[in-house]
Structure formats: structure tokens, C-alpha cells
Enzyme design. Structure first.
Site, mmCIF file in Angstrom:
data_model
loop_
_atom_site.group_PDB
_atom_site.id
_atom_site.type_symbol
_atom_site.label_atom_id
_atom_site.label_comp_id
_atom_site.label_asym_id
_atom_site.label_seq_id
_atom_site.Cartn_x
_atom_site.Cartn_y
_atom_site.Cartn_z
ATOM 1 C CG ASP A 192 -14.480 -12.636 -20.544
ATOM 2 O OD1 ASP A 192 -13.713 -13.590 -20.830
ATOM 3 O OD2 ASP A 192 -14.058 -11.489 -20.297
ATOM 4 C CE LYS A 217 -6.106 -11.060 -20.019
ATOM 5 N NZ LYS A 217 -6.777 -10.280 -21.086
#
Length: 406
Positions: A192, A217
Site C-alpha cells: 500500500d 488521497k
């Protein structure tokens, strides 16, 4: 630039790739950005064209809405262009969906999945819930114990999931060393990589096989979309794409267009939020109310040496630990903040504060770390946005004053 646009063939810097990626002339036509192609049904001029398309289903081929359109293809191509070593990128409707889709592409019943002990909570829940239901056994490991990592691998270990740094506790592990060990044992490495993105950490070049991001994000950057992605080299990209299609994963062209818009300015936003975060982290480091500042780009912060060796950039997300305070003190601090919202997620233009207590979910790595005082347990994660740095510092200062007022 891609397609029919002029391209000298010379290597391009990251800012140029961010600005130009995915802008094929056949997708943009006479405008700068690819239009938003909404549509489930794609029509063929005749049956011969339909038959021809059957053998070419994939990126860049009209067939059916679930296989995408130029809006989604442009985003996938642009993300691939900024991930060195990637053969392609698959899009998902959220970051969690990207993690799930990538894991399901490589795991089978009976496999063991190693999961970093500082993983994002939904990743932990997925490993011990959904994947368990499909016959996969999850085992957690201490990401900082490089020497002991090989001992965690058994004959059934199929994959390992990293997160670097941990998005709450900010440990920076030695990914090149850990992935080399995984590769020696035939174990697939997934990461990730939302915190740094390929701009700050070229994960495939550092030894990972599959690089995952929550596009919600930094790529989106404006807190108005949910998207995820997984990029891989030629060995694993077809498997990612095949699994995503089998699961019916598809993203909205409207969200893809928003992500493309955010992608163009991601580098300058990351640079600004990183500068601001470093200034605030330095200020917090000198405060008597603060026991520890966990910010990898900050000299002297835990993991800074590995960060400086392996990373080319950072972001505005970091953590600090209150010294000798109670949960009530922490709540008063967070409630007193005026320029920070209280909420999950990060990477948007607005600053956020999030109290957290990781002790209850750690299983294989100690929290608090060895050497900390017993009372240094209460964490606050800050996501620094694009507000004026001095305003954010002043906000924290007045919140500290209120925190210690009974």
C-alpha cells in the site's frame, strides 16, 4: 506525450509525466482533457466490427462500459506512466477495493498471507475476515525486524502485504531488503503505497511486485472522490485485470475525470504539504506537551535514515504523541482546533486531526515502542493541507493552551 501528439522520445521528468500522461489525441481530440465518457453500451458499426472487438477486449478497446472508456483508460495510462516498471494499472472504486482486488488476484485457498503489523485497519480486518472466509490464513509480522522476516515465511506463504510507512505509527521498514527475502522464497510482494505515491517511493523499482494506492488521497486531492488503483509489471498486471473484470470492478468516468484533474497538480500539492508538515513537526518537537514526533522526512525522527535512502519525497501525513496526558486532554486538544477538521482519510487540501490508539490492534510488534515512557501512548495523526503554515501552528498552540485547562 502519448498517441499522435509530438513526443521526442527523451526521458521525461515526473512533473511532465503528471501533466501529459493519458492525453492521447484520440481520447482528448481538440481539447486539453479527455471528455467524460458516460455509457454502458458501446455500439458497433457492423457485426464484423463486433467480432473483431471480441479478440481485443482490454484497455483502449470499446466493447462494453464495464471495460472502460477513454476517461478511465486515460487515468490508468497516466498512473502507469508515473510508476516506473509498471506494465499497466487497474482502477477500483476505492482504496480498500484495490487492496482486496490485488490480494484476491494472487491468493488461493490454503495460502498464507503475511501482513505488516502496522497495516491500515481495513487491511487487517480484510486479512482476518474476508480472506479467512476464502480459506486464506493471515499472519502478522513486525516490519522492523528485517533479520527475523525470513523465519515468518513458510512453505504455504504466497504473498506479503507491506505499508510503508505505516499510516498511523509511521514506521519506515527496509522494503528493498524485505522484498529481496520474499523473492528468494517465491513470495509475491504487495505494498500500500498511498503515503508517498510513486512520486516519493517508486515501489516496483524498490522490489515490490504490485503497488497499490488509494487515489482518494493525494491523486484526488480535494476530498470529493473514492478510487483506488493497483499497478504491476508484465507478470502480474494481466492477473490483476482479469480478476477485476471477473469481480465486476468498474469506476465511474466522472470520478476518473476528477482523479485526472487532481493528478496534474499532485506534485506541487505534495511538495507544499510536505514543507508545511516539516515546519509543523519541527515546532511540535520543541513543545513540552509532546513526547515524540513521528514524521519520516524529519531529521532525527524514527526511520528517517531509511526514508532518506529509499524515498524521493514525502507528504503531509505524520503523527505526534502527547507526553503524560489523558484521553480527556487529547479530546480537548482536538476539539479546540479551528483549522483542522476531525475525520478519517487524508491527502486533501484541508488539514485533519485524528486521535488514535494502535495498542489494541498490534499483535507482533510492540506499542508503545521500547524506550518510551509508560505514559507516552496517546497519538494524534495530522494530515497537513494547503492552509497557511503559520495559521496551523498558531491553531495548535491555542489548542495546547486549552488542552491543559481543566
Amino acid at each position: 506525450m502519448s498517441g499522435d501528439r509530438k513526443d521526442s522520445g527523451k526521458p521525461k521528468g515526473i512533473a511532465t509525466r503528471l501533466a501529459e500522461g493519458g492525453r492521447r489525441l484520440e481520447w482528448t481530440m481538440p481539447v486539453v482533457n479527455p471528455p467524460v465518457w458516460r455509457g454502458s453500451t458501446h455500439l458497433f458499426a457492423n457485426d464484423a466490427e463486433r467480432e473483431k472487438a471480441l479478440g481485443k477486449i482490454g484497455d483502449g478497446q470499446f466493447f462494453y462500459g464495464r471495460h472502460g472508456s477513454p476517461t478511465q483508460w486515460a487515468l490508468s495510462e497516466a498512473l502507469t506512466e508515473i510508476e516506473p516498471g509498471a506494465a499497466g494499472t487497474v482502477l477500483y472504486p476505492s482504496g480498500v477495493a484495490a487492496i482486496a482486488g490485488a490480494l484476491m488476484a494472487v491468493l488461493r485457498p490454503g495460502d498464507v498471507l503475511l501482513v505488516t503489523d502496522n497495516a491500515y485497519d481495513p487491511s487487517r480486518a480484510m486479512a482476518t475476515g474476508l480472506l479467512t472466509d476464502f480459506g486464506v490464513e493471515a499472519r502478522f509480522f513486525d516490519p522492523m525486524d528485517t533479520d527475523g522476516f525470513a523465519a515468518a515465511i513458510c512453505e504455504r506463504t504466497r504473498a506479503v502485504l507491506f505499508e510503508n510507512p505505516g499510516s498511523l505509527t509511521m514506521e519506515v521498514c527496509d522494503v528493498p531488503a524485505l522484498t529481496a527475502i520474499a523473492r528468494e522464497h517465491g513470495v509475491i510482494s504487495l505494498i500500500d503505497n498511498t503515503w508517498a505515491s510513486p512520486i516519493g517511493f517508486p515501489a516496483l523499482e524498490r522490489g515490490c511486485d504490485i503497488a497499490i494506492m488509494s487515489l482518494t488521497k493525494h491523486v484526488g486531492g480535494h476530498s470529493d472522490l473514492l478510487l483506488g488503483s493497483a499497478s504491476a509489471g508484465a507478470k502480474y498486471y494481466p492477473r490483476l485485470k482479469r480478476t477485476a473484470q471477473a469481480l465486476g470492478q468498474v469506476v465511474s468516468p466522472d470520478d476518473a475525470a476528477l482523479a485526472l484533474r487532481g493528478l496534474r497538480t499532485m506534485k506541487v500539492r505534495l511538495e507544499q504539504s510536505t514543507r508545511s508538515a516539516l515546519a509543523i513537526a519541527e515546532w511540535l518537537k520543541a513543545r513540552p506537551e509532546v513526547a515524540h514526533v513521528l514524521c519520516p522526512p524529519l531529521p532525527g525522527s524514527p526511520g528517517h535514515e531509511i526514508w532518506a535512502r529509499d524515498f524521493t519525497g514525502g507528504c503531509g501525513l505524520f503523527t505526534f504523541i502527547l507526553e503524560g496526558r489523558t484521553p480527556q486532554h487529547r479530546s480537548r486538544f482536538v476539539d479546540a482546533l479551528e483549522h483542522f477538521g476531525i475525520g478519517y482519510s487524508w491527502g486533501g487540501y484541508e488539514s485533519l486531526a485524528l486521535p488514535f490508539d494502535p495498542e489494541s490492534i498490534r499483535t507482533d510488534s510492540p506499542w508503545p515502542p521500547a524506550g518510551w515512557n509508560e505514559g507516552d501512548r496517546l497519538g494524534i495523526r495530522l494530515s497537513i493541507g494547503l492552509e497557511d503554515t503559520n495559521d496551523l501552528i498558531a491553531d495548535c498552540e491555542q489548542a495546547f493552551a486549552i488542552m491543559d485547562t481543566e
